[in-house]
Enzyme design. Structure first.
Site, PDB file in Angstrom:
ATOM      1  N   LYS A  97       0.846  -1.185   0.000  1.00 38.71           N
ATOM      2  CA  LYS A  97       0.000   0.000   0.000  1.00 38.71           C
ATOM      3  C   LYS A  97       0.884   1.239   0.000  1.00 38.71           C
ATOM      4  O   LYS A  97       1.570   1.525   0.976  1.00 38.71           O
ATOM      5  CB  LYS A  97      -0.873   0.046   1.260  1.00 38.71           C
ATOM      6  N   GLU A 117      10.787   1.416   9.960  1.00 40.06           N
ATOM      7  CA  GLU A 117      11.841   2.410   9.697  1.00 40.06           C
ATOM      8  C   GLU A 117      11.180   3.766   9.849  1.00 40.06           C
ATOM      9  O   GLU A 117      10.424   4.189   8.979  1.00 40.06           O
ATOM     10  CB  GLU A 117      12.412   2.174   8.291  1.00 40.06           C
ATOM     11  N   CYS A 153      14.533  10.311   5.709  1.00 42.65           N
ATOM     12  CA  CYS A 153      14.580   9.926   7.127  1.00 42.65           C
ATOM     13  C   CYS A 153      15.954  10.211   7.707  1.00 42.65           C
ATOM     14  O   CYS A 153      16.068  10.717   8.813  1.00 42.65           O
ATOM     15  CB  CYS A 153      14.157   8.478   7.294  1.00 42.65           C
ATOM     16  N   GLU A 196      11.623  16.749  14.374  1.00 39.34           N
ATOM     17  CA  GLU A 196      12.060  16.535  12.991  1.00 39.34           C
ATOM     18  C   GLU A 196      11.268  17.454  12.059  1.00 39.34           C
ATOM     19  O   GLU A 196      10.055  17.289  11.916  1.00 39.34           O
ATOM     20  CB  GLU A 196      11.789  15.074  12.625  1.00 39.34           C
TER      21      GLU A 196
HETATM   22  P1  NDP Z   1       2.674   8.459   7.901  1.00 40.58           P
HETATM   23  O1  NDP Z   1       3.657   7.706   8.699  1.00 40.58           O
HETATM   24  O2  NDP Z   1       1.364   8.750   8.547  1.00 40.58           O
HETATM   25  O3  NDP Z   1       2.358   7.719   6.515  1.00 40.58           O
HETATM   26  C1  NDP Z   1       3.166   6.751   5.939  1.00 40.58           C
HETATM   27  C2  NDP Z   1       2.304   5.607   5.438  1.00 40.58           C
HETATM   28  O4  NDP Z   1       1.539   5.037   6.499  1.00 40.58           O
HETATM   29  C3  NDP Z   1       1.298   6.024   4.379  1.00 40.58           C
HETATM   30  O5  NDP Z   1       1.234   5.002   3.409  1.00 40.58           O
HETATM   31  C4  NDP Z   1       0.028   6.107   5.177  1.00 40.58           C
HETATM   32  O6  NDP Z   1      -1.109   5.953   4.398  1.00 40.58           O
HETATM   33  C5  NDP Z   1       0.166   4.947   6.128  1.00 40.58           C
HETATM   34  N1  NDP Z   1      -0.680   5.019   7.322  1.00 40.58           N
HETATM   35  C6  NDP Z   1      -1.174   6.126   7.934  1.00 40.58           C
HETATM   36  N2  NDP Z   1      -1.867   5.766   9.050  1.00 40.58           N
HETATM   37  C7  NDP Z   1      -1.802   4.410   9.135  1.00 40.58           C
HETATM   38  C8  NDP Z   1      -2.283   3.448  10.076  1.00 40.58           C
HETATM   39  N3  NDP Z   1      -2.986   3.805  11.164  1.00 40.58           N
HETATM   40  N4  NDP Z   1      -2.013   2.137   9.861  1.00 40.58           N
HETATM   41  C9  NDP Z   1      -1.291   1.756   8.786  1.00 40.58           C
HETATM   42  N5  NDP Z   1      -0.814   2.618   7.868  1.00 40.58           N
HETATM   43  C10 NDP Z   1      -1.052   3.928   8.039  1.00 40.58           C
HETATM   44  O7  NDP Z   1       3.415   9.745   7.434  1.00 40.58           O
HETATM   45  P2  NDP Z   1       2.847  11.193   7.057  1.00 40.58           P
HETATM   46  O8  NDP Z   1       2.619  11.193   5.618  1.00 40.58           O
HETATM   47  O9  NDP Z   1       1.716  11.593   7.931  1.00 40.58           O
HETATM   48  O10 NDP Z   1       4.124  12.084   7.425  1.00 40.58           O
HETATM   49  C11 NDP Z   1       4.235  12.599   8.735  1.00 40.58           C
HETATM   50  C12 NDP Z   1       5.658  12.608   9.236  1.00 40.58           C
HETATM   51  O11 NDP Z   1       6.248  11.326   9.079  1.00 40.58           O
HETATM   52  C13 NDP Z   1       6.596  13.526   8.490  1.00 40.58           C
HETATM   53  O12 NDP Z   1       6.477  14.821   8.984  1.00 40.58           O
HETATM   54  C14 NDP Z   1       7.936  12.918   8.799  1.00 40.58           C
HETATM   55  O13 NDP Z   1       8.385  13.404  10.040  1.00 40.58           O
HETATM   56  C15 NDP Z   1       7.651  11.438   8.917  1.00 40.58           C
HETATM   57  N6  NDP Z   1       7.997  10.674   7.730  1.00 40.58           N
HETATM   58  C16 NDP Z   1       9.069   9.850   7.798  1.00 40.58           C
HETATM   59  C17 NDP Z   1       9.467   9.135   6.701  1.00 40.58           C
HETATM   60  C18 NDP Z   1      10.641   8.226   6.718  1.00 40.58           C
HETATM   61  O14 NDP Z   1      11.256   8.029   5.682  1.00 40.58           O
HETATM   62  N7  NDP Z   1      10.954   7.612   7.846  1.00 40.58           N
HETATM   63  C19 NDP Z   1       8.767   9.263   5.420  1.00 40.58           C
HETATM   64  C20 NDP Z   1       7.611  10.136   5.446  1.00 40.58           C
HETATM   65  C21 NDP Z   1       7.261  10.802   6.586  1.00 40.58           C
HETATM   66  P3  NDP Z   1      -1.957   7.200   3.887  1.00 40.58           P
HETATM   67  O15 NDP Z   1      -1.048   8.381   3.845  1.00 40.58           O
HETATM   68  O16 NDP Z   1      -2.411   6.735   2.552  1.00 40.58           O
HETATM   69  O17 NDP Z   1      -3.055   7.323   4.890  1.00 40.58           O
END
Ligand code: NDP
Length: 476
Positions: free
Chosen positions: A173, A248, A282, A379
């Protein structure tokens, strides 16, 4: 306009409704995607379960051949994939120091081939007249992959290819903000793999696709890259069937520059590792600690580089930084900048959203700021870097470690032995000397503390997609 279907059991699957995918450089819709729901997760898991017996018993050499074929097909589609990545992430085709869509697609190809070549040999613990004891690595079953929006294609490859290499089948997903290049990747792979081995379910904002996967009794493991907040929710939801997890999560990586460094010589490298992909990586450098003796000079060099950076639509070949990927992330950057300003920080460049369409924020270097202010403690995941003055090395190591995250960290010095000793004192999964964020497909990468669980890449990463079976054969 691109219209993205799901792919379940090797076939395109539409949903009752679609949702828009925005190009962050324009703020306009450039594609639509199927708004999947829990029923599509059920169907995808069923398809993956049906494909598992044959895929897991396919000889290693054949699985390797098919994965190499996926790598070759990604390469054949490289220009088109780069354009999709740029349109959905905003990341430039080329980018600052070559960190752009070309690197994302090129990295995806490289990771696919290196991972395809890995193997999981049987380990012999004992072989004597009494008994032979072997340790086997077996696939887990169906792996659920949930990916974020910052490096959507590369992270999809990081999850999917080792899972398949180890003999698992997969349901992926992508983030609702960046499903397009991933859908193309899954389509390419489905032209090569047997049906059901790799399935795609897309979900609209706020859909129950991710949570349903985390809870699903038919999924044996979730591999997730994204925020710590969502990682915690996944961990809770995954407890029902004791899913294996690789998480991660976010980082707030510190870099420490020692007094022996020439600011002019190191500034461009430091600027690159903090600002490429707009800091939306990240393991970008997110807190820069600089010795007081070179502080002003290094701050001035960084500001000069920030002001000279070409910000614009990533489809233009000379663009170095594109827009922030989404409006919510831009709001976080603005909020942290406003808070820093209110606490008396000195802005040496940028500090504002660019007028016009798209989610552009000028590269921003912030001085006279310290721990305890949100821009340092949290962050930002955007094009803004706090530069913090220090005088004592033990004190700065303590401050660097005084943070809930522990993904990466770095020491910058001409004295490599001293820098390596200090790097080992950093509480993080990867420590670099005179580098930051440089990962490679054969070295393990992962976070400690609240930056995650487990590692990715290389043999260590591959083993996370397996369970151990010990075989003891008595001889006497
Ligand atoms: P999220 O962690 O919320 O989203 C990442 C993925 O998780 C998306 O595919 C999202 O789906 C999915 N997701 C969201 N809620 C759930 C849930 N309850 N159960 C399972 N899957 C879920 O990141 P955000 O887009 O909200 O970004 C927020 C913050 O995350 C950023 O500000 C940054 O700090 C951090 N981040 C870190 C990353 C990394 O590389 N470690 C990458 C991106 C963000 P959907 O969006 O379709 O709902």
């Amino acid at each position: 306009m691109e219209n993205i279907s799901m792919i379940i059991g090797g076939k395109p699957v539409a949903a009752a409704t679609t949702f828009p995918v925005i190009n962050p450089a324009t703020g306009s819709t450039f594609a639509t995607a199927a708004a999947g729901d829990a029923s599509h997760v059920d169907a995808a898991v069923a398809a993956a379960q049906a494909a598992f017996p044959e895929w897991s018993s396919t000889p290693d050499a054949e699985r390797q051949r098919l994965l190499h074929a996926i790598g070759a097909s990604l390469e054949a589609n490289m220009p088109a994939l780069m354009e999709l990545v740029t349109k959905e992430t905003g990341k430039p085709l080329n980018g600052l120091n070559g960190v752009g869509a070309g690197m994302e697609v090129g990295g995806s190809i490289a990771w696919t081939h290196v991972t395809a070549d890995l193997s999981l040999p049987v380990e012999v613990i004992q072989d004597n007249e009494v008994a032979r004891v072997e340790v086997h690595r077996k696939p887990l079953g169906v792996v659920g992959s949930i990916t974020p929006w910052n490096w959507p294609l590369m992270i999809a490859v990081w999850h999917v290819i080792p899972a398949l290499r180890a003999g698992n089948t997969v349901v992926i997903k992508p983030s609702e903000m960046t499903p397009v290049a991933t859908a193309r990747f899954v389509e390419i792979a489905n032209g090569i793999l047997p049906p059901g081995v790799l399935n795609l379910v897309t979900g609209a904002p706020g859909s129950d696709v991710g949570p349903t996967m985390a809870r699903h009794p038919g999924i044996a493991k979730i591999v997730f890259t994204g925020s710590t907040r969502t990682g915690r929710k996944i961990m809770e939801n995954a407890s029902g069937n004791l899913k294996r997890l690789t998480l991660e999560l976010g980082g707030n990586d510190a870099g420490i520059v020692l007094a022996d460094v020439d600011p002019k010589a190191v500034a461009a490298k430091l600027f690159g590792v903090a600002f490429h992909n707009n800091g939306q990586t990240c393991a970008s450098l997110k807190r820069l600690y600089v010795h007081e003796s070179i502080y002003e000079e290094l701050c001035a060099e960084l500001a000069k580089l920030a002001k000279a950076t070409v910000v614009g639509d990533g489809l233009n070949h000379d663009t170095q930084l594109g827009p922030v990927q989404n409006k919510a992330q831009l709001a976080i950057v603005e909020e942290l900048a406003a808070d820093a300003l209110a606490h008396g920080a000195r802005f040496l460049s940028g500090g504002h959203v660019r007028a016009g369409s798209g989610y552009f924020y000028e590269p921003t270097v912030v001085a006279d700021i310290t721990d305890g202010i949100r821009l340092v403690d949290e962050e930002p995941f955007g094009p803004i870097l706090p530069v913090i003055k220090y005088s004592d090395i033990d004190d700065v190591i303590r401050r660097a470690n005084d943070n809930p995250s522990g993904l990466g960290g770095s020491i910058w010095s001409n004295d490599l032995a001293k820098a390596a000793r200090l790097a080992l004192r950093l509480e993080c999964g990867t420590a670099w000397v005179n580098e930051h964020g440089a990962i490679q497909p054969d070295a393990p990468f992962g976070g400690v503390k609240q930056s995650g669980i487990g590692v990715e890449f290389g043999r260590y990463g591959l083993e996370e997609y397996t369970s151990i079976q010990t075989l003891k054969i008595m001889k006497a």
